[in-house]
Design a protein around this motif. Sequence first.
Motif, mmCIF file in Angstrom:
data_model
loop_
_atom_site.group_PDB
_atom_site.id
_atom_site.type_symbol
_atom_site.label_atom_id
_atom_site.label_comp_id
_atom_site.label_asym_id
_atom_site.label_seq_id
_atom_site.Cartn_x
_atom_site.Cartn_y
_atom_site.Cartn_z
ATOM 1 N N VAL A 195 25.890 -30.084 -27.943
ATOM 2 C CA VAL A 195 24.646 -30.081 -27.176
ATOM 3 C C VAL A 195 24.283 -28.646 -26.810
ATOM 4 O O VAL A 195 25.130 -27.877 -26.367
ATOM 5 C CB VAL A 195 24.801 -30.941 -25.898
ATOM 6 N N THR A 196 23.012 -28.290 -27.002
ATOM 7 C CA THR A 196 22.629 -26.888 -26.808
ATOM 8 C C THR A 196 21.443 -26.693 -25.875
ATOM 9 O O THR A 196 21.102 -25.560 -25.563
ATOM 10 C CB THR A 196 22.265 -26.237 -28.164
ATOM 11 N N ASP A 197 20.781 -27.764 -25.423
ATOM 12 C CA ASP A 197 19.604 -27.552 -24.584
ATOM 13 C C ASP A 197 20.019 -26.988 -23.221
ATOM 14 O O ASP A 197 21.179 -27.037 -22.834
ATOM 15 C CB ASP A 197 18.816 -28.857 -24.409
ATOM 16 N N GLU A 198 19.055 -26.429 -22.500
ATOM 17 C CA GLU A 198 19.359 -25.764 -21.241
ATOM 18 C C GLU A 198 19.094 -26.645 -20.030
ATOM 19 O O GLU A 198 18.959 -26.158 -18.903
ATOM 20 C CB GLU A 198 18.573 -24.458 -21.122
ATOM 21 N N GLY A 199 19.035 -27.960 -20.222
ATOM 22 C CA GLY A 199 18.883 -28.878 -19.106
ATOM 23 C C GLY A 199 17.470 -28.928 -18.565
ATOM 24 O O GLY A 199 16.572 -28.212 -19.007
ATOM 25 N N VAL A 200 17.270 -29.793 -17.580
ATOM 26 C CA VAL A 200 15.950 -29.986 -16.976
ATOM 27 C C VAL A 200 15.949 -29.381 -15.579
ATOM 28 O O VAL A 200 16.861 -29.624 -14.786
ATOM 29 C CB VAL A 200 15.594 -31.485 -16.906
ATOM 30 N N TRP A 201 14.921 -28.595 -15.294
ATOM 31 C CA TRP A 201 14.792 -27.954 -13.997
ATOM 32 C C TRP A 201 14.194 -28.940 -12.998
ATOM 33 O O TRP A 201 13.148 -29.542 -13.236
ATOM 34 C CB TRP A 201 13.903 -26.723 -14.108
ATOM 35 N N ILE A 202 14.867 -29.108 -11.856
ATOM 36 C CA ILE A 202 14.377 -29.964 -10.780
ATOM 37 C C ILE A 202 13.931 -29.053 -9.640
ATOM 38 O O ILE A 202 14.761 -28.505 -8.908
ATOM 39 C CB ILE A 202 15.482 -30.936 -10.292
ATOM 40 N N GLY A 203 12.622 -28.872 -9.523
ATOM 41 C CA GLY A 203 12.099 -27.903 -8.562
ATOM 42 C C GLY A 203 11.152 -28.467 -7.534
ATOM 43 O O GLY A 203 10.683 -27.734 -6.655
ATOM 44 N N THR A 204 10.832 -29.766 -7.623
ATOM 45 C CA THR A 204 9.927 -30.397 -6.657
ATOM 46 C C THR A 204 10.581 -31.646 -6.086
ATOM 47 O O THR A 204 11.507 -32.219 -6.677
ATOM 48 C CB THR A 204 8.597 -30.782 -7.315
ATOM 49 N N GLU A 205 10.073 -32.086 -4.951
ATOM 50 C CA GLU A 205 10.602 -33.298 -4.345
ATOM 51 C C GLU A 205 10.369 -34.507 -5.243
ATOM 52 O O GLU A 205 11.185 -35.432 -5.281
ATOM 53 C CB GLU A 205 9.960 -33.523 -2.979
ATOM 54 N N GLU A 206 9.253 -34.496 -5.983
ATOM 55 C CA GLU A 206 8.965 -35.605 -6.897
ATOM 56 C C GLU A 206 10.005 -35.664 -8.015
ATOM 57 O O GLU A 206 10.473 -36.750 -8.384
ATOM 58 C CB GLU A 206 7.554 -35.453 -7.480
ATOM 59 N N ASP A 207 10.353 -34.500 -8.547
ATOM 60 C CA ASP A 207 11.374 -34.463 -9.598
ATOM 61 C C ASP A 207 12.724 -34.932 -9.060
ATOM 62 O O ASP A 207 13.450 -35.676 -9.728
ATOM 63 C CB ASP A 207 11.514 -33.037 -10.144
#
Length: 545
Positions: free
Chosen positions: A258-270
């Motif tokens: 696996v090589t992706d850099e993940g998902v950024w969680i930057g808001t309360e909705e996320d």
Amino acid sequence: MSSSPSLPDLLSALALGARSVSSLPLQRDNNDSDNEEDDDEFAFRMSLPEFSSLNYEAQSLLKSLLLAALDDEDNNKHGSLIGDENNDGGLEDDPILWEKCANACEALLDSVSEYLSGEKEEKVVVAVSGVADVARERAEGKYGQMLRGVVDMEKGFVTFPPQNSREEPFIPIIAFDSQKQMMLDSGVFTKDGHGLDTRYQTRNSSADYGDNNFKAVHGPSQHIDHPFREEIEELEYRPWQFDLSGVEAAEVVKSKDVTDEGVWIGTEEDLAALVKRIRDENIREIAIDLEAHSHRTFAGFVCLMQLSIRRCEGAKNTSDDEENNILTSHDFLIDALSLRHAISSSLGPILANPDIVKVMHGADSDIPWLQRDFGCYVINLFDTGRASRALKFPSAGLAYLLRKYVKVNADKSNQLADWRRRPLPEDMRQYAVSDTRYLLDIYDQLRLELENHSSTDVSIKSVLDMSKDVCLIRYDKEAFRPLGYKFIMDGGKRGRAKKGLATYLKGGHEVTSDLSSEQEASLRSLYDWRDQTARKEDESVQYVW
């Protein structure tokens, strides 16, 4: 077909390593009174938690490499030294090992002497000279780069008020549990004393170190006891935690590619969407890690939380941004700066949920950080670092587990990075994701080894029990220790490195010095002023001059 590295390549790597080492501070011989500045520089660097951790890990790795290189017939004799928890991993503790090193070096020198004659000697000299020139042009120690980054780091702004006062106890805010918060407000958890002697209290021991260790401490007169002690101590492990029916021993874990850099969680909705997915999918195991900033702040604060969940069999490598989202990804980077106010109410119930195993590596710092910054408490932990120690691996570091089970070398270049940066550069995101991406697969392999271990004292349950003790660690503010100025006054003399800072802080070592009583009083006052100023300005004491 793989080929062995050439002599020029090996010499280049050696020269690069030597140049990197030359940029590090040295701990001199205790009797070498002419190198007090070097001693002071080393002591300063060792006061930085990240540098200290790297130093001890490097010692452990060097010892492992020595044993591997020597291919010792009596490896069991040394293996017991490496894996023993009572052994602090120092390289100087095994005279037999060093005797074998000396013998090996002498044998190599004899071989080189026989080999180097005439044309061969001339060719080797030319090769060494050429490689050295290239290495000098290319080499710059990574540790030097990291440490310069620390020195040049800007103060920045902090939007949340820290609890740095000497006199007031640390008071958590347990936003996710109103009943616990009510008990906290009514004084149920309030105890007398600064609490430093019980913050590492375990299930089977009071961990009361006595007044002698903390007789010279200026701290609060009260402290807050662990609000979830009862839940942690009475936790009954779930049967599925011991079920290995779907787990197979693997040479390389499945998450390696696996090589992706993940998902950024930057808001309360996320963040709410991530929590909803964990609940809706009935996820029972999550991997957690934290990245913190401790250089331009007094107590430090968490900047980033990494969270990974299991990959289903045949899950794709979601490198495409359109596919890589909260509902499809398995690795998440949670912005603990912008979401500091929301993490307790969102993730607090998950971290305290006994039906969800939290897999962490070496969580002794992460557990109190979660309490300090978010009022979050962990129940049901599997600490892979504790598992490594139970299995007596050559190293308990995550880097060793990554090499063993994932066949990758951990990138340490961002270990001292400024995790306040936004947006995070790609290399820092990759570094952060790698800390949890493989952890659940490693957790499975460790459980297999624990299940099949020959000793009845080493088991999955024994590691879970040790992990309970980690969960019971309680955050308390670091108290001021007024005798610490004696550590400075001793100036690196008389075996200071062996006695360590703790000896001075406890008042257990009398110092003889050339300072007059007036000068000593001035130093003591300056030491006190530095601590007070650092607390007031929320600054690291190393940056207060």
